[in-house]
Structure formats: C-alpha cells, structure tokens
Design a protein around this motif. Structure first.
Motif, short mmCIF file in Angstrom:
data_model
loop_
_atom_site.label_atom_id
_atom_site.label_comp_id
_atom_site.label_asym_id
_atom_site.label_seq_id
_atom_site.Cartn_x
_atom_site.Cartn_y
_atom_site.Cartn_z
N MET A 82 0.81 -1.25 0.02
CA MET A 82 -0.01 0.05 -0.06
C MET A 82 0.94 1.28 -0.22
O MET A 82 0.40 2.20 0.28
CB MET A 82 -0.88 0.00 1.20
CG MET A 82 -0.19 -0.24 2.55
SD MET A 82 -1.29 -0.10 3.99
CE MET A 82 -1.48 1.67 3.85
N PRO B 259 -3.93 -0.84 -0.73
CA PRO B 259 -3.40 -2.15 -0.67
C PRO B 259 -3.52 -2.92 -2.02
O PRO B 259 -4.69 -2.99 -2.80
CB PRO B 259 -3.99 -2.84 0.29
CG PRO B 259 -4.66 -2.17 1.20
CD PRO B 259 -5.22 -1.04 0.30
N PHE C 72 -2.39 -6.14 -4.82
CA PHE C 72 -1.80 -7.45 -4.83
C PHE C 72 -1.28 -7.95 -3.74
O PHE C 72 -0.15 -8.48 -3.57
CB PHE C 72 -0.64 -7.51 -6.03
CG PHE C 72 -1.13 -6.59 -7.13
CD1 PHE C 72 -2.05 -7.21 -8.02
CD2 PHE C 72 -0.37 -5.73 -7.87
CE1 PHE C 72 -2.72 -6.77 -9.25
CE2 PHE C 72 -1.09 -5.19 -8.94
CZ PHE C 72 -2.13 -5.64 -9.67
N THR D 43 -0.81 -9.75 5.41
CA THR D 43 -0.30 -8.33 6.30
C THR D 43 1.07 -7.96 5.91
O THR D 43 1.23 -6.75 5.55
CB THR D 43 -0.58 -8.63 7.58
OG1 THR D 43 -2.05 -9.00 8.11
CG2 THR D 43 -0.39 -7.29 8.35
N ASN D 44 1.71 -8.92 5.72
CA ASN D 44 3.36 -8.68 5.73
C ASN D 44 3.59 -8.15 4.27
O ASN D 44 4.50 -7.43 4.16
CB ASN D 44 4.22 -9.83 5.71
CG ASN D 44 4.34 -10.00 7.12
OD1 ASN D 44 4.93 -9.27 7.98
ND2 ASN D 44 4.10 -11.52 7.67
N LEU E 219 1.57 -5.67 2.95
CA LEU E 219 0.98 -4.27 2.80
C LEU E 219 2.38 -3.34 2.72
O LEU E 219 2.06 -2.48 2.13
CB LEU E 219 0.22 -4.24 4.15
CG LEU E 219 -1.15 -4.66 4.30
CD1 LEU E 219 -1.66 -4.19 5.69
CD2 LEU E 219 -1.87 -3.81 3.01
N GLY E 220 3.57 -3.66 3.25
CA GLY E 220 4.44 -2.79 3.34
C GLY E 220 5.13 -2.83 2.05
O GLY E 220 6.05 -1.91 2.11
N GLY F 260 14.23 -5.59 8.78
CA GLY F 260 12.85 -5.12 9.42
C GLY F 260 12.35 -5.74 10.60
O GLY F 260 11.46 -5.86 11.21
N LEU G 233 10.51 -12.06 10.01
CA LEU G 233 10.82 -13.47 9.32
C LEU G 233 10.14 -13.40 8.00
O LEU G 233 10.71 -14.40 7.21
CB LEU G 233 10.35 -14.73 10.17
CG LEU G 233 11.33 -14.87 11.63
CD1 LEU G 233 10.76 -15.94 12.65
CD2 LEU G 233 12.48 -15.16 10.82
N PHE H 296 11.79 -15.35 4.05
CA PHE H 296 10.91 -16.20 3.11
C PHE H 296 10.90 -15.33 2.00
O PHE H 296 11.13 -16.23 0.67
CB PHE H 296 9.29 -16.25 3.68
CG PHE H 296 8.35 -16.75 2.86
CD1 PHE H 296 8.37 -18.07 2.48
CD2 PHE H 296 7.40 -15.99 2.09
CE1 PHE H 296 7.49 -18.68 1.68
CE2 PHE H 296 6.58 -16.42 1.31
CZ PHE H 296 6.69 -17.78 0.85
#
Lengths: 329, 498, 154
Positions: B181, B188, B190, B195-196, B198-199, B405, B408, B412
């Motif tokens: 986003m 937001p 794709f 949630t991860n 979003l950044g 950041g 974890l 991935f």
C-alpha cells in the motif's frame, strides 16, 4: 558528562525507592524489569516517532536500570509494527510506541487492530498541523488563504503533506469542513511524507501544505516557506510567532499527530504501574523537555488513564473526519 | 579563518578521532556482509550516536556510510553478491573480472575511484552548496518523473542480453514494486490478504535473493569451478594511477553525474551508479567489452557512487530534506544534537560545518589503507572451498534479511526471489534490471501519479517547465535513438542486398 | 530450468494480463481522478507487449549464449537447486521455536554436506559459523535473534 551521570544515579536510586514498595507483594517473581526490554517502533529509524521513542528509551533505561532496546518494525504504513506490539507476549518485555495511525488504519479497513488491543501507558508528544505556503505565495496570512480557498472552484488549489488518508490529509479535510466547505474542495496531492511535500512546495508545485511545523522548520529557517497558522488550542512553545487558527480566523479546529507508549493487552499490573511512574518522570525530566524544545516537538503528556481517554476520543473524531472525507470504508 | 582553526580543533578531539576510526571499521564490515546495506549500517548506528558529542555523532554517520558504500563492492566482486542496491549495477562486471583473475584490479578500482569521487563530491559541497541546493529546489514532481524514466531506461543498456528481455525484467521489477500500500493512493494492491505484503517488497530481500541465493542455487547443480591459480594477490593500488590517466574523462563524467543526481532528493546514490554505468557503456569506444570483465564502467560508476553520497548532504543540510535514506537518518541525528539543518548552520555554526567537511575528506582518505586491509582479508574467501563459503552465505542471507525489518517474512521473500532470479538467469533475463525496477518503482509511480493529479490530467505541465522540457527531450531522444539506428541499419542492409 | 522463449514470453504476457486485469478492478480513490489502477495497468500492458515480442523471438539475436547446465546428472539432480530456498523457508518457520543457534547450525551443516563437504569440515563449520554470526548481529548490531531452546551462551 559528569552532570549527566550524577543525574543518572539520582534517577536510578529514586526509581528504586519508588518501585520497592510496589514490588513487595509480588516478591515471588523477580522485580520487573529483570532483563532488557524491547521497544517496537512501527516507523523507520531517523523519523520523528523513532526519535521520540529512542529518547524515551534512553531515559527509561536510566529510570528502571535495564536496557530498553528500540527495534524498528516497519512496513504497511505502520500496520506491521502496530500489530507486532499488540500481539506480543504480555510479559512486559515487549512494549512499543503507537501513533495516531492506530485510530485511522482500522477505519480504512487495513487492519482489525484498534486502540482497544493495547494497554496504554503514557502519551509522550503531540504535534499539531500547520498551514505553510511558499515564501513567494500571495497569501500573507491564513485569512487571505481561506478567502482564496472559498473563492476557488473545487479541486483548483492543491495541498500536500503526507500520503492519501494520512493524518495531515485529515487535518486539511477537517479544516475545510470547519470552514463549511467539502473535504475535497482542495485537491490533496499524496506524497511520501512531509519532506518531499515541503520540497514540492518550495519548487512551486503546490499551493500550501498542512504538515506539522517541526517538519516544515528547515524550509522556514531557509526562508523558502512561510507558516501561516497552527491548528492547535495554543501556540507551540518552540514557535511562539505562529498564531493558532482560532486567533487568526476564529476557527476552533484542532488535530495532531500524537505518539504514546503502550503494551499488549493484559499487561501485568506491576509492569503497568512501574512504567507509568517511570514515563511520568521521563516526561518531566530536563533531558526530555530539552529534546522536545530543540526539535520543536509539541510537549503534551497524558498518564495511562488520560492516554486511554485520549485514544477513545481520537478514535471517534478521526473516524468522523475520515467518513466526511470519504476515506473510511 | 578562526572558524577553520576551530573546526580543526573540533575534529582533532580524541573522541571524534576514535569515533571516525571505529565507525570506519564498522562500516567496512557491515557493508561487506551480504544483505546489509549502507542504510542498515547507518540506522544501526543511531542508538550509539546518543552517547556521543555532536561532531563525533555526525562523524560516525559520515564515515560509516562512505565505507559501507565502498565495501558493498567487495562481496559483489568476489562472490557476485552486491552489498548495496548501488553496486548491483556493476556486480556482474566486477565478478567477471574476478573470474578472469583480476579481482585486485576490480576492487582496487572500486576503492581508488570511490575515494576520489568522495573527495570531489565534498569539494562540490564546500564550493557550490547554495547553487546545487537551488538546482535541487527547482525540481518538482514533473522533473522527477522524467528523471526516473531516464533511470529506468538504463536497464536496457546495463544488461548483456536482448533489450526486450531487459525491459521485460525491468517491468517485472516495477510490478513487484506495485505490491503493498506504499503507493500514492494508499490502496493495498496485490497483497492477497497477507499483512506482511502491505509494506511492499523491500529492495534488500529482493537483491539478496536474486543475486546471492540464486548463486548458491547454481552452485548446487554445477561442479565446483577449477580453483583459481594459487598466486599472491597482487598490489591493489598498482595500476590505478594508469587507469586514472587513461579513463580521466570517464572519471570526471562519473563525478559530475554523481554530484548532480546525488543532490536531487529521492534519487540518491542508488540511481547514480546505474546511470553512470549505462553512460559509460553508451559512450565507450569498446562497448562490446562491457559485461566481460572490463574496468572502464567500474571507474565511472565507482566515482559516481561516492560523489553522490557527499552531494546528497546538500539539501539535507540546507533545507532538512533528505537526499536518500542515509541522509534521512543523518537529519534525525543532526536535530537530536542541536545542529538544526538550515542556512544558519552555514553562518552561525560555520565551525561545525567546516568540521563536517574535514570529516568527509578524512573519511575518504582513511578509506584507502583500511579498504586495502579489508580487501586482502576478504579475498581469502576466494581460496576457501566452495562447500564452506556457500553455507555461510545462506545463513548471512537469512540473518541479513531478518535484520532489515526484524521480520521473518523477509527471510521467506529472499527464498522466493532466489527462485525467481535462478529461473530468470537460466533463460537470459538480466536480474540487475529486475532490481532496478524494484528500486525505482515507487519513485516512478509516485511522481507520475502526483504529477497527473496536480495537472488535473493535463499533459502540458510535464513539458512546460524549463527543466522538465530539457529532461523530456533527453528521454525522447534516448528512446528514439536506438530505434532510428535499427531502421537505418535495416535500410542499409536492404540496399546492400538489392 | 531452461525454458524456451515461447514459454517464458507467454508466461510474462499472461502475468501482464493478470496485472492489468487485477489493477483495473482496484477501487477508485474518492476525490482523485487518477487512482491506484493506472500504474499496474500501464505495466501490465508493457509486459503483454514484451512477452509477445519475446515469444516471437524478436531481439533474440542480441543474446549471449548461456553456459550449458551440467548434463551428466539425471533430471532429479536439478531439484537440488531448491535446497537453498528450502533452507531459508526452514529458517523462517523454525527459528522462533528452535532458536537461532540450532537452526543456523542445521542450515550450515546441510548446505555444506550437500555441496560435498566432508564431516571433518561441515561439523566445525556448523558450530563456528552460527557463533560468529550471532556475535556480529546480536551483540554488535543488536539484531534480536531468537533464543529458542538453546540460547547463546553469552
């Protein structure tokens, strides 16, 4: 340096004296904090929230005698870090700083988390939005700008200060509403924060910005921009020459980007009490006050109970602003 | 003059000198670890600066960032793992030189021309700060849009592959940059409910994945390469003077381009290296040698890289506007230490400003001996067996990505980008172009969309302002030039055939 | 994983189509004429164009031939390439439970053995590397690495 260490010692012994009677009933457990505490910051290193949290962490370390390590858990316009604070184990060893966005993100449908998912510990700072124009702008005061806005056709004037739906966008929307105009009467130009917006203002790409005065400060000092007003109940102590909206045009509209320290829900009472007492001392310390004044940050403090009331009120008022601006889901 | 003497006194304080030395070593080590960027090195220093005097605090930031930008070249050259997004531009070139047995020449050039770039950049900061600042302030979003567009076109030049595949890789990078986003609308995109995401996709995990992890993946399916002849690592500075004379013009062009791009807030050192490397290839007398281990591009990009770092401080010091993420952090430290950015910093606190200049020059000078020591130490890796180096790289990728950041999910992501990079490489898609797209994506979109919003959808303001008109015609020229050459050649060939 | 240009080109075109379609379905932003849809649609269009051109082999003549893959092994050998990303996935899933030391030791040991290291090299490496990395990252850089069931001994 010697002065500092003496103050440290005094602070530490004072904290021990206060904390000792509190800790007696729970003698079975080691007194909190028995090991380093992690402080999560939902915003990047070097920004305003990071600065306030790091300053608080250093002073907390002096008060409570354990390291308070700041960890920047960034991303998703603060969603990621805010979620991490509220989902941490409630043992008092993971706390963090929550910002005004926590009362905005859920209205946009970006997260399920609201202010209710935290144990508030203390409000540490509040920065009010300002109204800033390019130094060559024809508007000498906020009244002249307001007249020009009312006379313009919708979308003709352009303003910026932060991203779409950010706190300064809401400040603009709220100000326009208070003037009896629609929230999108002035077109919002989303930016990646206050610094790029101020740069575009100086480059002549915008009509005005609504970011906070400390964020506009360097451009003001460089005589590239002119601050017309601040949307606060009283003048900001670091910038006594800038009038409030109420003084300049009789409009009582206030808003702000506030920052406070909080933990996950269900924090043990001894932890919450120790933190509240320590934060009260931190805020009143000369180091903290000097820090706020030198950066121009607004010195506003609320205790745990006051912060909780503030959160509930801010959630409603920000939600209303967002609905009026068409930003809420 | 009194200010100057006072400045020397400020810098020669023992705590400042210790801070410079310690942060120099720190910057060299952190920059050379795969997955840790110069930005990370600086961010991790912030808590330390709280305990230092104002000059010592700024000295640590300046020194560590300059060192980290240089030492980001070391793993790139030796292992094909760029330490910073900036060095991704010429990683393949430097690695090709290592494979030809010229690692010391490549690293020496990186060191030597980084130091020169840093010093030239500092001189520009001293002499022309107000003028450069004036230029930076004439850039509105329209100008930035054209600049970013020109930067993206470097993708086709940097790669040694079909230009269409390079553009496709770059577009794929831009598509990755759409995730999350962090776009002008704050919507937001794709994220598929994660949630991860979003950044958005950070450049560092992508960079580490497509270069480092894909390299380890390749090692898994290929036989170990023949050991490099076990010879003494030659003199590192030998031959640099010769290169300086031979490529003098390229060096100055790199310095100037670096200064100009560095001073523009938001463009920063990452873009300077890309643009300079592409320019070097475009105007080289021997462009066919680029990508096969040719030092010319390293000279220009290395100089540009560090020159941009110094000039990036101009808007930061004068207006509190960060040129890149490093100066964004530095501004926070400046405020914290009562050195509030603004023109008064140059007049009322002139001694502090001079002290800052001296630190810049000092940092770039001690970079040479410390850099040589670091290169000698790091080059032992070339002699270690592959089966002991690669496992440690995997571990460093994991921890480095996590450190960006404290998340974890980044680890991935590194794995995912390893697979993406591996498949792309095998099929002739340049991964460097993908990285360029990811790094530049948000800048391109931000300036494109906000310009459209500001102009109410009218294209005229894009070309109406004087600077934007110049940039627009440059872009158009660069776009049409290859097409024109292609058509011309085609007609020639047809005429020859007829 | 060497695929023909036809396959990768068509894949990219398909991805571009999906991006443009996905982008076009994004909601408009109130008060703005240009929303979040414009940029993905633009990129999607570009990807479709590039993908089709690649599929038809345009621009292929510029390419430098890739080094051939090691052909001496069966196709299952190619799956070994998936080990590094697999180990990263393992790290992401396991580190909070096992702790940094054990997870890191496992990753280093298995990667080293897969690359043909003898136990004489792999075991000391699996013990030494995690300690070194922990010292640099957790101690020097203060990155919060998980303790898990085997915390670092300092």
């Amino acid at each position: 340096m010697t002065d500092l260490s003496r103050r440290t010692l005094l602070g530490a012994s004072a904290a021990a004296a206060v904390a000792a009677p509190l800790a007696t009933p729970a003698m079975a457990q080691p007194r909190w904090p028995a090991r380093p505490v992690q402080m999560l910051c939902p915003w990047a290193a070097g920004g305003g929230t990071d600065a306030v949290l790091r300053m608080s962490a250093i002073l907390l370390e002096k008060e409570l005698g354990q390291p308070f390590n700041v960890v920047n858990r960034t991303g998703g316009s603060g969603v990621v870090g805010h979620a991490a604070i509220s989902q941490a184990a409630p043992d008092g060893y993971t706390l963090g700083m929550i910002t005004a966005e926590i009362c905005m993100l859920h209205w946009q449908g970006l997260t399920e988390i609201t202010y209710r998912n935290y144990t508030p510990l203390g409000l540490m700072n509040n920065d009010a939005p300002g109204v800033t124009v390019n130094v060559n702008s024809p508007y000498r005061d906020v009244k002249a700008l307001a007249e020009a806005i009312k006379a313009s056709r919708p979308g003709q004037l352009k303003a910026s200060g932060t991203g779409q739906g950010g706190i300064w966008h809401l400040a603009l929307a709220g100000w326009l509403n208070a003037m009896g105009l629609k929230a999108d009467h002035v077109r919002w130009v989303p930016s990646n924060g206050a610094a790029p917006a101020m740069q575009d203002l100086a480059a002549g790409g915008l009509d005005f910005t609504t970011c906070s005065i400390p964020e506009a400060r360097a451009m003001l000092d460089a005589n590239r921009a002119r601050a017309l007003a601040v949307m606060a109940p009283a003048r900001v102590s670091a910038f006594p020459a800038i009038p409030t909206l109420k003084e300049a045009m009789g409009l009582d509209y206030n808003n702000g980007a506030w920052r406070g320290i909080a933990g996950p829900p269900g924090l043990p009472a001894p932890v919450a009490q120790a933190m509240e007492a320590a934060l009260d001392k931190v805020f009143k310390s000369k180091d903290y006050q000097d820090f706020l004044l030198s950066r121009g940050f607004g010195a506003v403090y609320e205790s745990a109970a006051g912060f909780a009331r503030h959160l509930a009120a801010a959630d409603i008022s920000l939600g209303n602003s967002m609905k009026e601006a068409g930003l809420a889901k | 003059m009194n200010d100057m003497i006072e400045a020397v006194r400020l810098v020669l304080a023992w705590d400042v000198l210790i801070a410079i030395m310690a942060s120099a070593v720190y910057g060299l080590v952190v920059g050379s670890l795969p997955g840790l960027s110069a930005t990370m090195a600086t961010a991790l220093l912030v808590p330390v600066t709280f305990y230092l005097s104002p000059i010592a605090a700024i000295a640590t930031i300046i020194t560590a960032s300059a060192m980290a930008i240089f030492s980001g070249d070391i793993p790139g050259c030796l292992l094909r793992i760029p330490g910073t997004p900036a060095s991704a531009a010429y990683t393949d070139e430097a690695y090709a030189m290592t494979r030809k047995g010229q690692a010391e020449l490549a690293l020496g050039a990186g060191l030597w021309f980084s130091a020169i770039g840093g010093i030239v950049g500092t001189i520009s900061l001293v002499v022309m700060a107000p003028m450069l600042a004036e230029m930076a302030l004439s850039f509105s979003t329209y100008e930035y849009f054209w600049l970013a567009f020109l930067g993206l076109m470097c993708a086709t030049l940097v790669a040694r592959s079909s230009p269409i595949k390079a553009i496709a890789s770059m577009l794929l990078g831009l598509l990755f940059a759409c995730i999350g986003m962090e776009n002008p609308a704050g919507t937001p995109r794709f994220v598929f409910g994660v949630t991860n995401l979003l950044g958005g996709i950070e450049p560092i995990p992508a960079l580490v994945g497509v270069f480092a992890v894909s390299e380890v993946m390749r090692a898994m399916v290929t036989a170990a390469p023949p050991k490099l002849p076990d010879r003494k690592f030659g003199s590192i500075l030998k031959g640099q003077w010769g290169l300086t004379k031979k490529y003098q013009w390229q060096m100055w062009r790199g310095n100037i381009v670096g200064i100009i791009i560095g001073v523009l807030p938001g463009a920063g050192a990452d873009m300077a290296a890309w643009v300079s490397y592409a320019m070097s290839k475009k105007w080289s007398k021997e462009p066919e040698k680029f990508g096969t281990g040719h030092v010319e591009g390293l000279v220009e990009a290395g100089a540009s890289n560090n020159a941009s770092l110094a000039s990036g401080w101009v808007p930061a010091l004068l207006f509190g506007i960060p040129g890149d993420t490093i100066t964004a952090i530095a501004i926070g430290v400046l405020y914290m230490k009562g050195l509030n950015p603004g023109p008064t910093l140059f007049t009322e606190r002139a001694s502090s400003m001079y002290a800052l200049y001296i630190i810049f020059v000092l940092a770039n000078i001690i970079m040479i001996p410390l850099g040589i020591a670091m290169i000698r130490l790091a080059s032992r890796i070339l002699r270690a067996p592959r089966s002991s180096v690669m496992p440690v790289i995997i571990l460093l990728c994991a921890v480095g990505a996590f450190a960006t950041g404290a998340n974890l999910f980044s680890v991935f992501l590194v794995g995912v980008f390893g697979c993406v990079g591996y498949v792309m490489e095998r099929n002739g898609y340049p991964v460097a172009a993908l990285v360029l797209g990811i790094v530049m994506g948000s800048m391109v979109e931000q300036n494109f969309i906000t310009s459209l919003i500001k102009s109410d959808g009218n294209p005229l303001p894009f070309i109406e302002r004087p600077v934007s008109a110049v940039l627009a015609s440059l872009t158009l020229g660069a776009l049409l030039w290859p097409a024109g050459v292609w058509v011309f050649n085609r007609m020639q060939r047809r005429r020859a055939a007829a | 994983m060497q695929l023909s240009d036809r396959i990768t080109g068509l894949f990219l075109a398909g991805l571009g189509l999906a991006a443009a379609w996905g982008g076009s379905r994004l909601p408009a932003v109130p008060g703005q004429d240009v929303g979040p849809a414009a940029f993905p649609m633009l990129i999607g269009g570009g990807l479709i164009l590039c993908g089709v051109m690649i599929a038809f082999g345009i621009g292929h003549s510029f390419e430098v031939p890739e080094e051939a893959e090691d052909e001496r092994h069966s196709s299952a050998y190619g799956l070994r390439a998936l080990l590094p990303p697999g180990l990263l996935l393992f790290y992401a899933l396991a580190v909070d439970h096992l702790g940094f030391m054990l997870t890191a030791a496992f990753i280093v040991a298995s990667a080293a053995l897969a690359l043909g290291a003898k136990p004489k090299l792999a075991v000391p490496l699996a013990i030494g590397a995690p300690i070194f990395v922990h010292a640099v990252f957790a101690k020097l850089l203060r990155v919060p690495l998980a303790d898990g069931i085997l915390p670092a001994f300092w």
